[in-house]
Every structure is written in C-alpha cells, then in structure tokens.
Design a protein around this motif. Structure first.
Motif, short mmCIF file in Angstrom:
data_model
loop_
_atom_site.label_atom_id
_atom_site.label_comp_id
_atom_site.label_asym_id
_atom_site.label_seq_id
_atom_site.Cartn_x
_atom_site.Cartn_y
_atom_site.Cartn_z
N GLU A 1 0.84 -1.19 0.00
CA GLU A 1 0.00 0.00 0.00
C GLU A 1 0.88 1.24 0.00
O GLU A 1 1.88 1.32 0.71
N GLY A 2 0.51 2.23 -0.81
CA GLY A 2 1.27 3.47 -0.87
C GLY A 2 2.38 3.47 -1.90
O GLY A 2 2.99 4.50 -2.15
N SER A 3 2.65 2.31 -2.49
CA SER A 3 3.68 2.22 -3.54
C SER A 3 3.00 2.26 -4.91
O SER A 3 1.77 2.21 -5.02
N PHE A 4 3.81 2.33 -5.96
CA PHE A 4 3.30 2.20 -7.32
C PHE A 4 4.43 1.70 -8.21
O PHE A 4 5.61 1.83 -7.86
N SER A 5 4.07 1.11 -9.33
CA SER A 5 5.07 0.47 -10.20
C SER A 5 4.99 0.99 -11.62
O SER A 5 3.91 1.26 -12.15
#
Length: 356
Positions: free
Chosen positions: A33-37
């Motif tokens: 949660e809170g990350s992105f790729s």
C-alpha cells in the motif's frame, strides 16, 4: 518389465524435483500500500513463424509468445503490482515488416485503454535512414489522442514526417500517490530538433519528475569490430549510432545536449544491447541531481522490468521478472550476478515536487 517398473518412480522423482525447483524460485510479492510500479518492456524481437529470423523455414503464422505473455501478465497484475505506467524500450519488431507490426499491434491492444503506456522506436523499428513509416502506421499519434495522459508528439517542420514524426517521439503525463511525472519516449539516435523539443518540454514541466525511455543509452562504448566485442568490449554510455546518418545523436551526445541539463530528470530506461543484457549507471546532472540509467535487454526472452516506487522509504525497488517462467530473474547467460537484476536505489519522493 524392469523398464515399466521404474517409469512411475522416475516420474515421481521428476515431480518432486520440479516441485522443489518451483519452491526454490523467489516469489514476486504484491506491491505494498502506498507504492506504485512502472513496468519497462525490453526488446521484443522474438517473433516466430513464416519469414522470421528465429524460424525462417516455418510456414506457420507469425506470433510472438513472449510479447503476448508480457502484456497479459501486466493486465492481470495491474492491481497486485499497482502498475501505473508501462514503457517499451524499442525494437518492438525485428524485421520491420507488416506481418510483425500486425502482431505487435495485437499484443499492445491488450494494454490499450487499461493503463497509460508508451512506445519507443528502436533501430529495428525503422530504416537506417530514420524512416519509421510502418511504426507510424500502426502506432501513430491518432491512436493515443483520446487519452488524457497522452501529452503529444514531436512534429517536424521539415516536409518529411516519416522521419521522427507522428508519435515516433512522444510524451505522457501521469500521477501516482501524489507524485506527478512527465515521461518522454525518444527514438533511437534522436536528432537535434527532437532534442530541442524534448528540452522545451522538460523545462515547461520542471515541477514534474521526469523519466525518459530511449533505445540506445548504455552498452558497448564504441561500435564493436568483432562478435566477441559485443560482449567483452568496454561498456558505458554509448558513442556510436545506428540510425539517422549524420543527423543522429549518440547516447553520449544526448546526455550532453539534453539529459544533464534538467534537475527533474531521475531515470533513463534503454534496451538495444542484448549481450550486455543488464547495466546500470549513476550520473550527476548539472544541478547535482542523480540520474539513474538502466539497460534491460533480455534477448527477447521472458524477463521484463518492474520499477516499484516506495515513497514512504524514498527508494525504488528494481525487480526483473520472467513472465514466461513466472519467477524473478536472478541470473542470465551474459550477466550472472543477481545484484544486476534485483536491487534497489535511493530516490527522494518526498516532497512530491522535485523543486520543493
């Protein structure tokens, strides 16, 4: 009788070995949660079927199983990997003919409308002169104009749009977890007028974090004179060209004329050099900013790259994942060291603006 008695045992042992092999493979965890790729697709030249380089004697229709696996894996994992953008480093096709472009179009139709994405024109995607007519026919600007994330494309003032025009160089605007990005796709050996266009865009969007994908950046420094040279010659930011004749810029010239000038530039993604496979280089821009350059060209086999941005930790986790074997990649024929395929780098993501 002995042969038949041993057959079930051999199958059983083989099953155990396969199970252990599967258990031994490093799993790909879900993005927190809170990350992105951001996913980067390496060169996809592995076409099979009639008239292709890999199966020249085949009479089968042209296909590209690896490319197909890539795009289907991406769409199936948009949520679990929190994928917000996809970039292709170029050499979308191998022979630059209508059959391969039709397959590429079908593959990328799987992504179309599901996630923002960009395409970079590699040397196999155009003629040596820089004519990218077939790319433009299948992936021209009109295909993308409906999307709000599509910023636009370079349009040459000279009366030859087949050179550099109609989405051969493009930019995209997207945001994730409160961080705003501009991404540019620059064709292989982009000429000066393309670089001037890109320079103006990076200046205009200086408050966005900048990413660039181009086909040639890292690899063999000077054009190799032998087959072994493509593996063993000195490596770095490349000083030779493949396209656009005297108008074409080397990777080193693109660094001097464009990349180094912009404080907001954080990452450069590239391909082209399959026998180098994976490389990384950290360079200091004119403003003291670190620019991370990454080569990923996995010989048109199963691996692709996942750049997992972790704002709470101010770092980016770099994951090489094989969508054919469904496992992380830890070694390859030319690059044995796991640390070249699986690693992380510090990258300041807070505050959200690079100039805050």
């Amino acid at each position: 009788m002995i042969r038949h008695a041993f057959a079930p045992c051999l199958l059983f042992v083989a099953g155990i070995l396969l199970s252990h092999a599967a258990l031994g493979a490093d799993p790909l965890d879900a993005a927190p949660e809170g990350s992105f790729s951001i996913v980067v697709i390496p060169d996809t030249q592995g076409y099979l079927g009639q008239g292709t380089k890999r199966t020249p004697d085949s009479t089968d229709p042209v296909t590209n199983p690896v490319f197909d696996n890539h795009v289907r894996w991406i769409t199936e994992n948009l949520k679990s990997q929190r994928i917000v953008f996809v970039s292709h480093v170029g050499d979308i096709v191998d022979k630059n003919n209508k059959n391969e472009w039709a397959v590429a179009r079908n593959c990328l139709d799987v992504l179309h409308g599901k996630v923002p994405y960009s395409l970079t024109v590699g040397n196999h995607d155009m003629k040596g002169s820089g004519d990218s007519t077939l790319f433009q026919k299948h992936f021209g600007a009109e295909r993308f104009r409906e999307f709000p994330w599509y910023g636009g494309a370079f349009e040459p003032t000279r009366p030859t749009p087949e050179f550099s025009g109609n989405n051969a160089n493009s930019y995209q605007l997207f945001s994730a977890e409160g961080v705003d990005f501009i991404h540019l796709s620059l064709e292989c050996n982009a000429p000066d007028d393309v670089l001037a266009w890109a320079d103006a865009l990076l200046t205009k969007h200086a408050n966005r974090r900048a990413l660039i994908t181009t086909h040639m950046d890292l690899g063999i420094l000077e054009e190799p004179k032998t087959k072994e040279g493509f593996i063993h010659d000195p490596k770095g930011r490349m000083r030779w060209t493949k396209n656009h004749g005297k108008r074409g810029n080397t990777a080193e010239q693109m660094w001097d004329k464009l990349y180094r000038k912009h404080e907001n530039l954080g990452f450069i993604f590239c391909g082209d050099q399959s026998r180098c496979t994976a490389m990384k280089l950290e360079s200091k821009g004119d403003h003291g900013n670190t620019v991370h350059s990454y080569l990923s060209d996995y010989t048109s086999s199963g691996p692709l790259r996942i750049y997992r941005f972790l704002p709470k930790e101010n770092r980016v986790q770099v994951i090489t994942y094989d969508t054919t074997l469904n496992e992380v990649t830890t070694t390859t024929e030319y690059v044995k060291d796991k640390a070249e395929h699986q690693f992380s780098v510090p990258y300041q993501l807070t505050p959200a603006s690079p100039r805050s």
